[in-house]
Design a protein around this motif. Sequence first.
Motif, short mmCIF file in Angstrom:
data_model
loop_
_atom_site.label_atom_id
_atom_site.label_comp_id
_atom_site.label_asym_id
_atom_site.label_seq_id
_atom_site.Cartn_x
_atom_site.Cartn_y
_atom_site.Cartn_z
N MET A 31 0.81 -1.22 0.00
CA MET A 31 0.00 0.00 0.00
C MET A 31 0.84 1.27 0.00
O MET A 31 0.31 2.37 0.14
CB MET A 31 -0.90 -0.01 1.23
N ASN A 32 2.14 1.13 -0.17
CA ASN A 32 3.03 2.29 -0.07
C ASN A 32 2.63 3.43 -1.02
O ASN A 32 2.54 4.60 -0.61
CB ASN A 32 4.47 1.86 -0.37
N GLU A 33 2.38 3.11 -2.28
CA GLU A 33 2.03 4.16 -3.26
C GLU A 33 0.71 4.82 -2.90
O GLU A 33 0.56 6.05 -3.03
CB GLU A 33 1.95 3.55 -4.66
N ILE A 34 -0.26 4.04 -2.46
CA ILE A 34 -1.57 4.59 -2.06
C ILE A 34 -1.40 5.52 -0.87
O ILE A 34 -1.99 6.60 -0.82
CB ILE A 34 -2.54 3.45 -1.71
N ASP A 35 -0.59 5.09 0.11
CA ASP A 35 -0.36 5.92 1.30
C ASP A 35 0.21 7.28 0.91
O ASP A 35 -0.25 8.33 1.41
CB ASP A 35 0.62 5.22 2.25
N HIS A 36 1.20 7.29 0.04
CA HIS A 36 1.82 8.55 -0.37
C HIS A 36 0.83 9.42 -1.15
O HIS A 36 0.83 10.65 -1.00
CB HIS A 36 3.07 8.28 -1.21
N PHE A 37 0.01 8.79 -1.97
CA PHE A 37 -0.99 9.53 -2.74
C PHE A 37 -1.97 10.26 -1.82
O PHE A 37 -2.19 11.47 -1.95
CB PHE A 37 -1.76 8.59 -3.67
N VAL A 38 -2.55 9.55 -0.86
CA VAL A 38 -3.55 10.16 0.01
C VAL A 38 -2.91 11.16 0.97
O VAL A 38 -3.44 12.25 1.19
CB VAL A 38 -4.31 9.07 0.81
N ALA A 39 -1.76 10.80 1.53
CA ALA A 39 -1.11 11.67 2.51
C ALA A 39 -0.65 12.99 1.89
O ALA A 39 -0.46 13.98 2.60
CB ALA A 39 0.08 10.95 3.14
N SER A 40 -0.45 13.03 0.57
CA SER A 40 0.03 14.25 -0.09
C SER A 40 -1.10 15.21 -0.46
O SER A 40 -0.83 16.32 -0.93
CB SER A 40 0.80 13.87 -1.36
N ILE A 41 -2.35 14.82 -0.25
CA ILE A 41 -3.49 15.69 -0.60
C ILE A 41 -3.66 16.76 0.48
O ILE A 41 -3.88 16.43 1.65
CB ILE A 41 -4.78 14.87 -0.74
N PRO A 42 -3.56 18.04 0.13
CA PRO A 42 -3.71 19.12 1.11
C PRO A 42 -5.10 19.08 1.76
O PRO A 42 -6.11 18.82 1.11
CB PRO A 42 -3.54 20.40 0.27
#
Length: 210
Positions: A31-42
């Motif tokens: 889930m690493n890529e998904i985590d980075h995607f969601v966590a980067s949303i302001p």
Amino acid sequence: MDINKSLFHSGDKFGLPIGNLSSQMAANYYMNEIDHFVASIPGVRYGRFVDDAYLVSQNKQLLLSIVPQLRERLAKINVTLHPKKFYIQHYTKGVAFIGSVIKRERIYISNRIVHNTFNNIRKANAIPDEERADYAEHFIAQLNSYLGFMRHCNAYGIRRNVARAVDLGWYKYLYFTDDFSKVVLNNKYNRREQIKRQLRRKHRNGHTLF
């Protein structure tokens, strides 16, 4: 029982034991890529533990706009959002996460965990007295698993009721700590302690241990 949580219902070469460290680590890599995607949303606070995740934002429309993007990205790794476990609600109702409901000032244990705890106690209480010695360690492991959840929540009263619900006959084999946060097996029925005592006796009698 949820068949999706049983290895007996998984395909050949599929599945990992729930709670096993390898499954937790695999989920983090997967889930690493998904985590980075969601966590980067302001404007979004995000957290996840294995397959349990939450998103918090003051902007409801922002959350709704993320959902289709999240579904699309998850589909690429053959993962879907559970249709019955995905929901949006106001923060005052709390955030359901890992067997608890997190509110601003308190953390509650989920009704599901409470129900399962007392259901297992009822089953254990129905076990005949002559069979309890063999079942004691398993019963204690079950109780400590549930109490471990409750220890991190505002659930002292529930833990106390757990101790009260256990049939008095079981107290021959176990006891609760003062704060009802843990169950301990009496040494008389602890197989490890029995082996230790046997080894100590052999040692005192002059026998070589190895």
